[in-house]
Design a protein around this motif. Structure first.
Motif, PDB file in Angstrom:
ATOM      1  N   ASP A   1       9.643 -37.383 -30.306  1.00  0.00           N
ATOM      2  CA  ASP A   1       8.770 -37.875 -29.643  1.00  0.00           C
ATOM      3  C   ASP A   1       7.666 -38.862 -30.308  1.00  0.00           C
ATOM      4  OD1 ASP A   1       9.417 -36.846 -27.248  1.00  0.00           O
ATOM      5  OD2 ASP A   1       8.040 -35.238 -27.284  1.00  0.00           O
ATOM      6  N   SER A   2       7.508 -38.299 -31.680  1.00  0.00           N
ATOM      7  CA  SER A   2       6.908 -39.285 -32.646  1.00  0.00           C
ATOM      8  C   SER A   2       7.414 -40.433 -33.002  1.00  0.00           C
ATOM      9  CB  SER A   2       6.288 -38.115 -33.929  1.00  0.00           C
ATOM     10  OG  SER A   2       7.604 -37.826 -34.868  1.00  0.00           O
TER      11      SER A   2
ATOM     12  N   SER B   1       9.176 -32.688 -30.957  1.00  0.00           N
ATOM     13  CA  SER B   1       8.026 -33.413 -32.009  1.00  0.00           C
ATOM     14  C   SER B   1       8.616 -34.540 -32.838  1.00  0.00           C
ATOM     15  CB  SER B   1       7.336 -32.439 -32.765  1.00  0.00           C
ATOM     16  OG  SER B   1       8.267 -31.895 -33.748  1.00  0.00           O
TER      17      SER B   1
ATOM     18  N   LYS C   1      17.247 -38.821 -24.056  1.00  0.00           N
ATOM     19  CA  LYS C   1      16.465 -37.749 -25.167  1.00  0.00           C
ATOM     20  C   LYS C   1      17.486 -36.514 -24.868  1.00  0.00           C
ATOM     21  CE  LYS C   1      12.412 -35.341 -25.921  1.00  0.00           C
ATOM     22  NZ  LYS C   1      11.107 -35.050 -25.740  1.00  0.00           N
TER      23      LYS C   1
ATOM     24  N   LEU D   1       9.829 -42.044 -31.246  1.00  0.00           N
ATOM     25  CA  LEU D   1       9.811 -42.871 -30.009  1.00  0.00           C
ATOM     26  C   LEU D   1       8.393 -43.607 -30.034  1.00  0.00           C
ATOM     27  CD1 LEU D   1      11.273 -43.953 -27.816  1.00  0.00           C
ATOM     28  CD2 LEU D   1      10.522 -42.162 -26.339  1.00  0.00           C
ATOM     29  N   ASN D   2       7.295 -42.890 -30.204  1.00  0.00           N
ATOM     30  CA  ASN D   2       5.937 -43.541 -30.196  1.00  0.00           C
ATOM     31  C   ASN D   2       5.705 -44.532 -31.074  1.00  0.00           C
ATOM     32  OD1 ASN D   2       5.069 -42.008 -28.030  1.00  0.00           O
ATOM     33  ND2 ASN D   2       4.236 -40.388 -29.137  1.00  0.00           N
ATOM     34  N   ASP D   3       6.556 -44.223 -32.358  1.00  0.00           N
ATOM     35  CA  ASP D   3       6.192 -45.189 -33.420  1.00  0.00           C
ATOM     36  C   ASP D   3       7.114 -46.543 -32.884  1.00  0.00           C
ATOM     37  OD1 ASP D   3       5.827 -46.351 -36.117  1.00  0.00           O
ATOM     38  OD2 ASP D   3       7.831 -45.721 -36.541  1.00  0.00           O
ATOM     39  N   TYR D   4       8.248 -46.510 -32.445  1.00  0.00           N
ATOM     40  CA  TYR D   4       8.996 -47.407 -31.941  1.00  0.00           C
ATOM     41  C   TYR D   4       8.297 -48.162 -30.963  1.00  0.00           C
ATOM     42  CZ  TYR D   4      13.135 -49.970 -29.661  1.00  0.00           C
ATOM     43  OH  TYR D   4      13.780 -50.685 -29.239  1.00  0.00           O
ATOM     44  N   LEU D   5       7.631 -47.492 -29.845  1.00  0.00           N
ATOM     45  CA  LEU D   5       6.915 -48.344 -28.904  1.00  0.00           C
ATOM     46  C   LEU D   5       5.764 -49.061 -29.547  1.00  0.00           C
ATOM     47  CD1 LEU D   5       7.136 -45.658 -26.013  1.00  0.00           C
ATOM     48  CD2 LEU D   5       8.540 -47.803 -26.286  1.00  0.00           C
ATOM     49  N   ASN D   6       4.767 -48.254 -30.307  1.00  0.00           N
ATOM     50  CA  ASN D   6       3.702 -48.871 -31.088  1.00  0.00           C
ATOM     51  C   ASN D   6       3.899 -50.142 -31.969  1.00  0.00           C
ATOM     52  OD1 ASN D   6       2.232 -47.131 -29.491  1.00  0.00           O
ATOM     53  ND2 ASN D   6       2.232 -45.589 -31.257  1.00  0.00           N
TER      54      ASN D   6
ATOM     55  N   GLN E   1       6.780 -51.537 -27.008  1.00  0.00           N
ATOM     56  CA  GLN E   1       5.950 -51.348 -25.628  1.00  0.00           C
ATOM     57  C   GLN E   1       5.760 -52.797 -25.169  1.00  0.00           C
ATOM     58  OE1 GLN E   1       5.310 -48.517 -23.577  1.00  0.00           O
ATOM     59  NE2 GLN E   1       5.048 -50.238 -22.207  1.00  0.00           N
TER      60      GLN E   1
END
Length: 551
Positions: A523-524, A520, A277, A526-531, A535
């Motif tokens: 992070d958003s 923002s 990052k 990356l969260n979409d990628y993980l979800n 993950q």
């Protein structure tokens, strides 16, 4: 979403297509084959040749090269076709697949049941997805049964590459790995003549590199004259993970563990590695300071706009494949800028990005390359294996790599091979014809010293010193990752294309975001990628690693 739906449809179609398959291995003989022995139903080999003509189809990448030949029909495909018919009585037909969308295309072909008998991809999860549905042949029993007929294939790839994907529990091999003869990966390139013109030493640190980019921008009029407004200090593409490789790697802590590299290494762009990052943040800073090509997000895979800017002499620096500016003969980037900017114009490879340990760390690959597999629609597995053996034979892959003497190459006094610029049907559409030598990526002349000498002479119009410098820079302080065979990771199946697209989108948007929006946006994304599956892969890889290696 569009690609994800396409993949789901492809999987559903494949499930229907292969639902009637009782097994996904080819019929194999009860005895070890030899000359004159039946090797599979209705097939007989005598002196290495089938007594009745067999027919196979083989995938070949279509790179859309301007001025190139038809990838499925040219001098080199004819060489292969004639050789296979002569030596094995096998007719070969090549099936072109667009290089830059190869995963999507091979998905579609597999789903429709029309994939070539010999298929190639860089995406092993794609192979696993179809193997699970019965759409891929298990190569393990085939290679074992026919190994006496495959001395060139097994000799070139060795047990390492043949068994690289062997499942530790089931023993299945859904794909064998081509041999990567040259493990050089990417490089940082800068305009040598611009450095000299501005009296700037080759940058050896991030700070010096950044100062150089600012100097290019501030001196655009001096460097480009009337074209000053076209100045691009640093260029990249939508594929940030690849195109900023050395920079991003320098932000990864030197203390990263083998466990972390395995757990997060399913993404070959190292998106999830610690420190990445902050490397992307640096790119974001450069973008907002006008040091990076502002329009890079607009151009998709395979577009030539960026290359044309380099050839026109507008780009000061970039990161790409280790030899990228020297490829493509007379039409190479290096040769092109000489024609527009003078004989002194050239790109050179440099090493400017140190990690926290003061090393120019680069994550280098295992000696593996493309994944070669047989779809279950393949009715000629032995003929297909003989094809792989034929192109793995030294004299055959040498001819494919260097072509005709006097046309594609000439020999120097010490026996080294110097490549020439061919025209017409004898043009090579890929470096060293790697699209035809699918079991081998990288020049191999059977002698290491001769190969290294020749490799430096294999670029038309390029002084060998540039090639040697690029090779040395690419492997300097190389970091390798321990091979962990923990078996198939179910969560990865079918997720490669969708996650790769999310990764590329996240990185592109993060680089081009306003500075105060960077965190923002990153992070958003990356969260979409993980979800969206990332993950789940991390969790399963963690459990698999600890099962095999302990905690």
């Amino acid at each position: 979403m569009k690609k994800t739906i396409s993949i789901i449809m492809a999987v559903a179609m494949s499930a229907m297509l292969f639902s009637g398959c009782k097994k996904n291995t080819a019929e194999t003989p009860s005895t070890t084959p030899d000359a004159g022995t039946k090797t599979e139903e209705n097939a007989e080999i005598v002196n290495g040749r089938f007594t009745t003509t067999r027919k196979i189809t083989v995938e070949v990448y279509d790179r859309g090269n301007e001025g190139g030949s038809k990838p499925e029909d040219n001098f080199f495909t004819n060489y292969i076709k004639e050789g296979m018919l002569r030596d094995h009585n096998v007719e070969v037909t090549f099936v072109p697949v667009p290089r830059w969308t190869e995963v999507e295309q091979i998905n579609n072909l597999l789903a429709a049941g029309t994939a070539p008998d010999i298929a190639v991809t860089y995406s092993y999860p794609t192979v696993q997805t179809y193997a699970k549905m019965g759409g891929v042949l298990d190569l393990a029993p085939l290679i074992e049964k026919y190994k006496d007929l495959l001395p060139n294939l097994t000799g070139l790839l060795t047990e390492t590459n043949i068994n690289y994907n062997k499942d530790p529990e089931t023993g299945t091999i859904w794909a064998i790995e081509a041999r990567l003869a040259n493990q050089a990966r990417t490089n940082v390139f800068v305009r040598e003549d611009w450095l000299k013109k501005l009296n700037i030493p080759e940058p050896t640190t991030l700070e010096e590199f950044e100062a150089m980019l600012k100097a290019f921008k501030d001196n655009a009029s001096l460097l480009l004259g009337a074209d000053a407004d076209k100045m691009v200090p640093f260029s990249t593409s939508y594929d940030i993970g690849w195109r900023a490789d050395h920079l991003l790697a320098s932000f990864v802590p030197s203390t990263i563990t083998e466990k972390e590299k395995y757990i997060y290494g399913f993404d070959d762009r190292k998106l999830l590695f610690p420190g990445i990052k902050e490397g992307v943040r640096k790119l974001n800073q450069w973008y907002n300071e006008g040091l990076i090509w502002k329009d890079f997000p607009m151009y998709p895979a395979g577009d030539k706009t960026e290359d044309n800017m380099m050839k026109a002499g507008y780009v000061g620096a970039f990161i790409h494949n280790w030899d990228y500016p020297y490829r493509d003969g007379e039409n190479s980037i290096n040769n092109s800028i000489k024609r527009v900017a003078g004989e002194d114009a050239a790109y050179i490879a440099i090493s400017p990005f140190k990690n926290d340990a003061g090393k120019y760390a680069k994550f280098l690959p295992d000696p593996v390359d493309r994944k070669i597999f047989f779809p279950s629609t393949n009715k000629e597995p032995l003929a297909s294996l003989l094809y792989l053996d034929w192109i793995s034979k030294l004299e055959n892959h040498m001819f494919l790599q260097i072509g005709e003497e006097g046309v594609n190459h000439e020999k120097t006094a010490d026996g080294a091979i110097k490549m020439l610029s061919a025209t017409g049907d004898k043009i090579m559409n890929s470096p060293s014809n790697i699209d035809y030598t699918i079991t081998l990526n990288g020049l191999d002349l059977g002698d290491k010293e001769l190969t290294l000498k020749s490799m430096a002479l294999s670029y038309v119009g390029v002084d060998a010193k540039y090639i040697q410098k690029a090779y040395d820079a690419s492997i300097l302080d190389g970091v390798f990752t321990e091979k962990v065979n923990a078996g198939a990771i179910q969560a990865e199946e079918g997720m490669g294309p969708a996650l790769n697209e999310k990764r590329d989108t996240l990185l592109t948007q993060a680089v081009a975001a306003p500075a105060n929006k960077f965190d923002s946006v990153f992070d958003s994304g990356l969260n979409d990628y993980l979800n969206s599956g990332g993950q789940a892969i991390i969790d399963e890889r963690t459990a698999a690693y600890e099962k095999v290696m302990g905690k």
